[in-house]
Scaffold this motif. Structure first.
Motif, PDB file in Angstrom:
ATOM      1  N   GLU A   1       0.881  -1.191   0.095  1.00 58.36           N
ATOM      2  CA  GLU A   1      -0.017  -0.012  -0.091  1.00 58.36           C
ATOM      3  C   GLU A   1       0.839   1.205   0.079  1.00 58.36           C
ATOM      4  O   GLU A   1       1.778   1.293   0.823  1.00 58.36           O
ATOM      5  N   THR A   2       0.396   2.182  -0.890  1.00 55.28           N
ATOM      6  CA  THR A   2       1.416   3.337  -0.820  1.00 55.28           C
ATOM      7  C   THR A   2       0.955   4.558  -0.261  1.00 55.28           C
ATOM      8  O   THR A   2       1.752   5.431  -0.033  1.00 55.28           O
TER       9      THR A   2
ATOM     10  N   GLU B   1      -2.566  -2.970  -5.587  1.00 51.66           N
ATOM     11  CA  GLU B   1      -2.073  -2.642  -4.299  1.00 51.66           C
ATOM     12  C   GLU B   1      -2.736  -3.570  -3.435  1.00 51.66           C
ATOM     13  O   GLU B   1      -4.018  -3.820  -3.250  1.00 51.66           O
ATOM     14  N   THR B   2      -1.861  -3.912  -2.276  1.00 50.90           N
ATOM     15  CA  THR B   2      -2.586  -5.003  -1.374  1.00 50.90           C
ATOM     16  C   THR B   2      -1.797  -4.893   0.012  1.00 50.90           C
ATOM     17  O   THR B   2      -0.589  -4.291  -0.065  1.00 50.90           O
ATOM     18  N   THR B   3      -2.371  -5.383   1.253  1.00 49.65           N
ATOM     19  CA  THR B   3      -1.403  -5.348   2.338  1.00 49.65           C
ATOM     20  C   THR B   3      -0.510  -6.315   2.302  1.00 49.65           C
ATOM     21  O   THR B   3      -0.369  -7.241   1.304  1.00 49.65           O
TER      22      THR B   3
END
Lengths: 341, 341
Positions: free
Chosen positions: B191-192, B223-225
């Motif tokens: 995640e950004t 995006e992912t954790t």
DNA sequence: TTGGAAAATGCAAGCCTTTACATTTTGCGA
DNA sequence: TCGCAAAATGTAAAGGCTTGCATTTTCCAA
């Protein structure tokens, strides 16, 4: 006006407010004991001066730092990292901060670190395992620093602990393995010097062997330090020095991963040629091929409960009761009945 | 004899030794200023009494705690665990202790933890990445707590840092990948939000794409954790939502391991059908199948240097110079030329 | 021996809060 | 308006260590 720019103290705030230091202190610690009007004045002065309490003075006067120390072998071991993270999260919930030190599995460093953390004002200490120089426990007692042992549970010990029974857990696993027909067993063990957990796990296997009528001496044991490569080397040693081993226990998952990897390189099929089992159940265990059969240890829960017990202990002086956590075997792909073909 | 069991103080040691507290203090802090004979006596008394200096008093008198705080996202991430371990080892060498807090990647918690550690008397702070509310930096300045940023290096920033150039590192990797003929690229990113490193890595890929004349928009980003399972899910999402992706970049090795695992489950062959590359080079990367091609980051070295820089800073007030560490690509088995068959 | 510099030690003043106890102020029923 | 309990505030004593300065001891050259 004041030429020597020094950080403001309670006294400065008190002066600026025409109030006593006691009142300012109370404002800080027990706001509802201070009148509304005063509260406002003090708040303003604190803001204006940019006051922040001096930690040393506070610690000294309050005889408490709200800091708890944790001493573990190494953070590079995922099981400790995991437990520590949960421990820390729990401490934070209760307003405590964590001081960390690591020992690289060396008793001398551990002792040094215990003294260091005590000197750094730890209100209490988290330690791994029971085995320890008695003098250390004496020191801790003299310093009046409560201590909680974790990662191990020993009903016989008087020291409070939150952990699991390493011996019983491994015994259960070994019983399963033997139940699948395996007779020629090997163990790749972590180093047992000053590591009561590794020791207990070995004894657990031997318990099961004895029960099954096997000769305890027949367990082929290789001790090695922690690491994937170390596990690989140990596995190779086991397989070359014995020809008939059908099941290899590993003291932890990391060693098991190394073993699995080397097995592939050696053209040994797991679990067809040999079964491999681990201990800990770290994430890694799920993504090996085949996925690793291992003993699941509730590391996070252990860290959390340790945090809870220790904060209670420091806050209310309530000695925690010994807490035993349950482990369970997770069957995945590396354990199979002995191959009789 | 002494009915009130209280923890021994410097005074007690002094009395037991018929020496002044000043001498005992000097024994503790500047042993070579104390005569051999005296040293022996004092050492014995300290041991016998189980004396340990009182932290609050010491901090107050010395105006220093010899404690350095480290605030990281989470210890469960092996790269931070590794760096932190090295950091801690280095601090220990110089007589400092480490205070740890974690943020779970949440800026609000990070801010809270910064304040907590400062209030806890940290002489200095280690922080991950630059991106941060400016007010935090102002606070740190007001409190006069020196800070070192790590895990990121930004020549443009005035803040001292020890780290590497995430963007350039990923750019280099992307250039290789594109050089192997890959055109349809995807990125499984951490995640950004508030994570300048993840952001920089994405931009690095896009730099390389632009240079190669590819449309930057064509980079498929998910995006992912953090987590193996998360990486697996993201990989599946990438492969189902696009049909022609031939190379998947992963923001870190853990995501890559998840991707690899899911690929196997999906019957997608790596690297024949699709190439997968990671970032970090944690142990894990060597034992996947095939072994993971990834960007090697010198985490330990980074932690060590950060520890060194910070101790110097606190001891001698020497502002550390920005230090850039080099990364390098490690070619293993998951990257291959694009399959044109 | 002796004088004097260097080494070792001692003295005592901080350092900044908390807190038990004492004192003053406030609020309210009679 | 008075009296009294409760609330608010003040006083001052710890709390244990470091350190500048003063004093004593040691050591050695003369």
């Amino acid at each position: 006006m004041n030429s020597k720019r020094t950080t403001p103290t309670l006294q400065d705030v008190a002066n600026a407010t025409s109030v006593s230091t006691a009142t300012v202190s109370r404002y800080l610690n027990f706001p509802d004991q201070v009148a509304e009007r005063t509260r406002k004045k003090v708040a303003k002065a604190i803001r204006d001066l940019g006051y922040s309490p001096n930690f040393g003075a506070k610690a000294m006067a309050a005889r408490r730092t709200n800091t708890i120390g944790a001493i573990i072998p190494t953070m590079e071991n995922a099981v400790f990292a995991r437990g520590l993270q949960a421990f820390q999260d729990e401490l934070r919930l209760h307003g405590f901060t964590m001081l960390v030190a690591s020992t690289s599995y060396r008793p001398d460093i551990e002792e040094e670190q215990i003294r260091t953390l005590v000197a750094r004002g730890a209100d209490a200490l988290l330690l791994i395992g029971h085995a320890r120089n008695p003098e250390v426990y004496r020191f801790l007692k003299a310093q009046n620093v409560p201590t909680l042992v974790t990662w191990a549970f020993d009903a016989g010990s008087k020291r409070p602990s939150v952990g699991f029974d390493n011996r019983a857990a491994m015994r259960e696993m070994a019983t399963k393995v033997i139940g699948l027909g395996h007779r020629r067993l090997a163990l790749i063990s972590a180093e047992t010097a000053m590591n009561d957990r590794a020791e207990a796990r070995r004894v657990g296997i031997q318990d099961a062997m004895a029960t099954a009528g096997l000769d305890v001496k027949d367990l082929k044991v290789v001790e090695t330090t922690y690491g994937i490569e170390e596990g690989a080397a140990a596995f190779e040693q086991v397989m070359t020095s014995t020809s008939d081993t059908t099941a290899v226990f590993c003291g932890n998952d990391v060693l098991a991963v190394g073993a699995l990897h080397r097995a592939r390189d050696l053209g040994i099929s797991v679990p067809r040629d040999v079964s491999v089992v681990g201990f800990d159940d770290i994430e890694l265990a799920q993504v090996t091929y085949p996925p690793l059969t291992t003993v699941h240890v509730p590391h996070r829960e252990m860290g959390r409960q340790a945090g809870l017990a220790l904060t209670k202990l420091v806050k209310d002086g309530m000695a925690p009761e010994a807490t035993e956590l349950k482990t369970r075997i997770v069957f995945r792909g590396t354990l199979a009945p002995v191959n009789t073909s």
